[in-house]
Scaffold this active site. Structure first.
Site, short mmCIF file in Angstrom:
data_model
loop_
_atom_site.label_atom_id
_atom_site.label_comp_id
_atom_site.label_asym_id
_atom_site.label_seq_id
_atom_site.Cartn_x
_atom_site.Cartn_y
_atom_site.Cartn_z
CE LYS A 196 -4.48 -39.14 -18.91
NZ LYS A 196 -6.39 -39.53 -18.75
CE LYS A 249 -3.86 -40.51 -15.21
NZ LYS A 249 -4.88 -40.44 -15.56
C1 PBG Z 1 -9.66 -40.43 -19.11
C2 PBG Z 1 -8.76 -41.00 -17.58
C3 PBG Z 1 -7.72 -41.74 -17.52
C4 PBG Z 1 -7.38 -42.00 -16.19
C5 PBG Z 1 -7.43 -40.45 -15.58
N1 PBG Z 1 -8.37 -40.11 -16.08
C6 PBG Z 1 -7.27 -43.21 -18.81
C7 PBG Z 1 -7.01 -43.15 -20.00
O1 PBG Z 1 -6.41 -41.31 -20.13
O2 PBG Z 1 -6.93 -43.30 -20.47
C8 PBG Z 1 -5.94 -42.95 -15.97
C9 PBG Z 1 -6.25 -43.56 -14.60
C10 PBG Z 1 -6.20 -44.33 -13.82
O3 PBG Z 1 -5.40 -45.45 -14.71
O4 PBG Z 1 -5.45 -45.03 -12.67
N2 PBG Z 1 -9.42 -39.05 -19.22
#
Ligand code: PBG
Length: 324
Positions: A196, A249
């Site tokens: 991520k 992601k």
């Molecule tokens: C938080 C989380 C995020 C997303 C999924 N879980 C945001 C972040 O890490 O700040 C983002 C998903 C998206 O932008 O569609 N843990």
């Protein structure tokens, strides 16, 4: 050799093209993100995500019934937590009667076969908007992991099929796996957000949950977009620690990572086409600058072609309606 091999021959009709097509999109490919809020009769459009909504529990039931009827059989739950319930340790995340726990039960009661996955991270519960516990401006790793493990057990107790840790703390997969085993939840799976990235594409999601970091950014725990080897390392470690499914992601900007991971691991690979990717296309289509359905299908196809077994996407319903 030309003219014996004329590549255009295989493209000469839609019938033939469909016969030799390598990547086919089906409802089975999708995981549908759902945003849940407190209250009654709420279906609230997220301003930066046109056509996407936050639902209160009474309305989430009809939404999941519709998803099921479209062949969309897996959901990924996120909750918007009222400000007065947020603190540094994410205490509310462990409330057995919290919004997430009630959402899991509601969905399972409505469509028992729906596969329910839950987001595990502190940010929606955190007064700082960070994925972990904060001390002196730093995000504490091991203290956070303890809460994440308890949170996972709480989701399993409420009936979640899978927990999906999105926090990027080190060692959380092993701790979550051990906690689930200790409590007898050996069939509760873990989908790890393994690679991520610290991405600017999460903005609209943070609007949806009002979860933007109150200070700094997430670069001390989410990955540097410049790195590839590190994605493999993160993913292999998560598998060793017990992840059943791994994830990359965001989606489109990271398809090289998706293919590399697909080639190097032997568990299902999920890709999250994130909020900013959704909003970009919606905005361009609203302006009449891009053909919405054409670009949407091209992007989803590219994600699957790159190696995704599972696609988490805000376009899931749009795609399935288009292809059915
Ligand atoms: C938080 C989380 C995020 C997303 C999924 N879980 C945001 C972040 O890490 O700040 C983002 C998903 C998206 O932008 O569609 N843990």
């Amino acid at each position: 050799m030309y003219p014996l091999r004329r590549n255009r021959r295989l493209r000469s009709s839609e019938t033939l093209r469909s016969l030799v097509r390598e990547t086919i999109i089906s409802p089975n490919d999708f995981l549908v993100p759902l945003f849940v809020v407190e209250g009654k009769n709420i279906k609230d459009e997220i301003p930066s995500m046109p056509g996407y909504f936050r639902y209160s529990l009474d309305l989430i039931s009809s939404e999941v019934k519709e998803l099921w009827s479209l062949g969309l059989k897996s959901v990924l739950l996120f909750v918007k937590v009222p400000d007065n319930l947020k603190d540094n340790k994410g205490t509310e995340a462990l409330n057995p009667n919290g919004l997430m726990q009630r959402a899991i039960k509601t969905i399972k009661d409505t469509v028992p076969d729906m596969l329910v996955m839950t987001d595990v991270a502190l940010d929606p519960y955190s007064s700082y908007g960070h994925d972990g516990i904060v001390e002196d401006g730093l995000i504490l790793n091991d203290e956070t992991v303890e809460v994440l493990a308890e949170m996972s057990v709480s989701h399993a107790q409420a009936g979640a099929n899978f927990v999906a840790p999105s926090d990027m703390m080190d060692g959380r997969i092993l701790s979550i796996r051990e906690a689930l085993e200790d409590e007898g939840y050996m069939d509760t799976g873990i989908m790890s957000y393994s690679a991520k990235y610290a991405s600017s594409f999460y903005g609209p999601f943070r609007d949806a949950l009002d979860s933007a970091p109150g200070f700094g950014d997430k670069k001390t725990y989410q990955m540097d977009p410049a790195n590839r080897d590190e994605a493999i390392r993160e993913t292999e470690m998560d598998i060793d620690e017990g992840a059943d499914i791994v994830m990359v992601k965001p989606g489109l900007c990271y398809l090289d990572i998706v293919r590399e991971i697909r080639n190097s691991v032997e568990v299902p690979v999920a890709v999250y086409q994130v909020s900013g990717e959704y909003s970009m296309l919606k905005a361009a289509a609203e302006k009449g600058w891009l053909d919405h359905d054409g670009v949407m299908m091209e992007q989803i196809t590219a994600i699957k072609r790159a190696g995704a077994h599972i696609i988490a996407s805000y376009f899931a319903k749009d795609v399935v309606k288009l292809i059915s």
